[in-house]
Design a protein around this motif. Structure first.
Motif, PDB file in Angstrom:
ATOM      1  N   PHE A 231       0.677 -24.405  17.562  1.00 45.04           N
ATOM      2  CA  PHE A 231       0.826 -25.598  18.394  1.00 45.04           C
ATOM      3  C   PHE A 231       0.614 -25.340  19.879  1.00 45.04           C
ATOM      4  N   THR A 232       0.531 -24.088  20.267  1.00 45.24           N
ATOM      5  CA  THR A 232       0.507 -23.756  21.697  1.00 45.24           C
ATOM      6  C   THR A 232      -0.800 -23.102  22.111  1.00 45.24           C
ATOM      7  N   GLY A 233      -1.907 -23.491  21.477  1.00 44.86           N
ATOM      8  CA  GLY A 233      -3.203 -22.941  21.850  1.00 44.86           C
ATOM      9  C   GLY A 233      -3.560 -23.316  23.284  1.00 44.86           C
ATOM     10  N   GLY A 234      -4.247 -22.416  23.966  1.00 48.77           N
ATOM     11  CA  GLY A 234      -4.573 -22.659  25.369  1.00 48.77           C
ATOM     12  C   GLY A 234      -3.326 -22.581  26.219  1.00 48.77           C
ATOM     13  N   SER A 235      -3.111 -23.580  27.059  1.00 48.90           N
ATOM     14  CA  SER A 235      -1.962 -23.567  27.968  1.00 48.90           C
ATOM     15  C   SER A 235      -0.885 -24.560  27.563  1.00 48.90           C
ATOM     16  N   ILE A 236      -1.035 -25.222  26.426  1.00 48.91           N
ATOM     17  CA  ILE A 236      -0.077 -26.245  26.006  1.00 48.91           C
ATOM     18  C   ILE A 236       1.223 -25.591  25.545  1.00 48.91           C
ATOM     19  N   THR A 237       2.350 -26.257  25.809  1.00 49.09           N
ATOM     20  CA  THR A 237       3.659 -25.777  25.378  1.00 49.09           C
ATOM     21  C   THR A 237       4.109 -26.554  24.145  1.00 49.09           C
ATOM     22  N   ILE A 238       5.159 -26.050  23.494  1.00 48.77           N
ATOM     23  CA  ILE A 238       5.731 -26.769  22.350  1.00 48.77           C
ATOM     24  C   ILE A 238       6.166 -28.174  22.793  1.00 48.77           C
ATOM     25  N   GLY A 239       6.795 -28.260  23.959  1.00 49.08           N
ATOM     26  CA  GLY A 239       7.244 -29.560  24.458  1.00 49.08           C
ATOM     27  C   GLY A 239       6.107 -30.532  24.640  1.00 49.08           C
ATOM     28  N   GLU A 240       5.001 -30.062  25.158  1.00 53.22           N
ATOM     29  CA  GLU A 240       3.839 -30.933  25.352  1.00 53.22           C
ATOM     30  C   GLU A 240       3.262 -31.379  24.019  1.00 53.22           C
TER      31      GLU A 240
END
Length: 269
Positions: A231-240
């Motif tokens: 779920f956190t590929g690249g710069s994305i966070t779990i929250g996002e």
């Protein structure tokens, strides 16, 4: 060697993800894909049956799900047992129609998701009655899922095929026959509806009681811990990622904890 054997035992007893780079551990734990094709989703997934050499008929599985799975995803395993002839016929059909490289990613996704869910039900039926799939020796590593002349494990199907197809929403489509698992959808996945079905499965799971989401904090399903890299590929966070689907938007992404996972069988009362 003692530590390695302990690690292997833990992998066999738990349906937890393993780092995809650890090929040796995947092989040791029965997580080989056996060369079965699995295309990557590129860009936005579109539901269609017009771009493939084969369109598999999943109607038998759909009808069984309609009869024996309720809206909460709880399963009437006794009902499945009574309808075992039709169920076994579907399992046989899957085996006789394994994917190849000419299949579209949509057809592959729907096939592999249905194969995972149907063979998980088969695993339960073959060992019924039981309180948890964790009581079954080699539940994720035994190679009993037939695809043509190949036999693979549920662990291989999940970790070496589905999770490698660049579509993190599959984590909410496959059901591990546990109360805390994403629910078993009471309809078959199909290429002409796959995007909408994955979207529904994801939104339903994230907004279910299996997650407790508030603006300032969140208790998330343990799946978001085990499969965080999906779920956190690249710069994305779990929250996002959560905020894409959650009705309640998180503001404090640093205040996240994870719920205990309930492995009790997802059977109807």
């Amino acid at each position: 060697m003692k530590n390695f054997n302990l690690l292997k035992r833990i992998l066999i007893m738990a349906i937890f993800p393993i780092g995809l780079s650890s090929c040796a551990l995947f092989s040791a734990a029965g997580f080989s894909s056996k060369g079965l094709p699995h295309s990557n989703v590129k860009g936005e997934l579109i539901s269609t049956i017009s771009n493939t050499s084969t369109n598999i008929d999943h109607s038998t599985w759909h009808n069984l799900l309609q009869k024996y799975v309720d809206e909460k995803g709880l399963v009437n395993y006794e009902g499945f047992k009574k309808d075992r002839k039709a169920f076994d016929k579907y399992i046989k059909m899957l085996s006789e129609n394994k994917p190849n490289q000419t299949w579209s990613v949509q057809e592959q996704l729907s096939y592999y998701i249905n194969a995972y869910n149907a063979n998980t039900v088969k695993l339960v039926l073959d060992n019924y009655p039981l309180k948890s799939v964790q009581s079954i020796d080699g539940a994720t590593t035994k190679e009993f899922v037939s695809m043509g002349t190949k036999q693979i494990s549920l662990g291989a199907l999940e970790n070496s095929i589905l999770r490698r197809m660049n579509e993190p929403r599959v984590n909410f489509a496959i059901c591990k026959a546990a109360i805390s698992s994403p629910r078993l959808l009471n309809e078959a996945y199909t290429a002409d509806a796959i995007n909408e079905q994955l979207e529904y499965a994801t939104r339903s799971f994230i907004n279910s009681p299996k997650n407790s989401i508030k603006p300032e904090s969140a208790q998330l399903s343990r799946l978001f811990d085990w499969y965080s890299g999906d779920f956190t590929g690249g710069s994305i966070t779990i929250g996002e990622y959560i905020n894409r689907y959650s009705d309640v938007k998180m503001k404090n992404w640093n205040n996240i904890s994870f719920k205990e996972y309930n492995w009790s069988l997802n059977k109807q009362p």
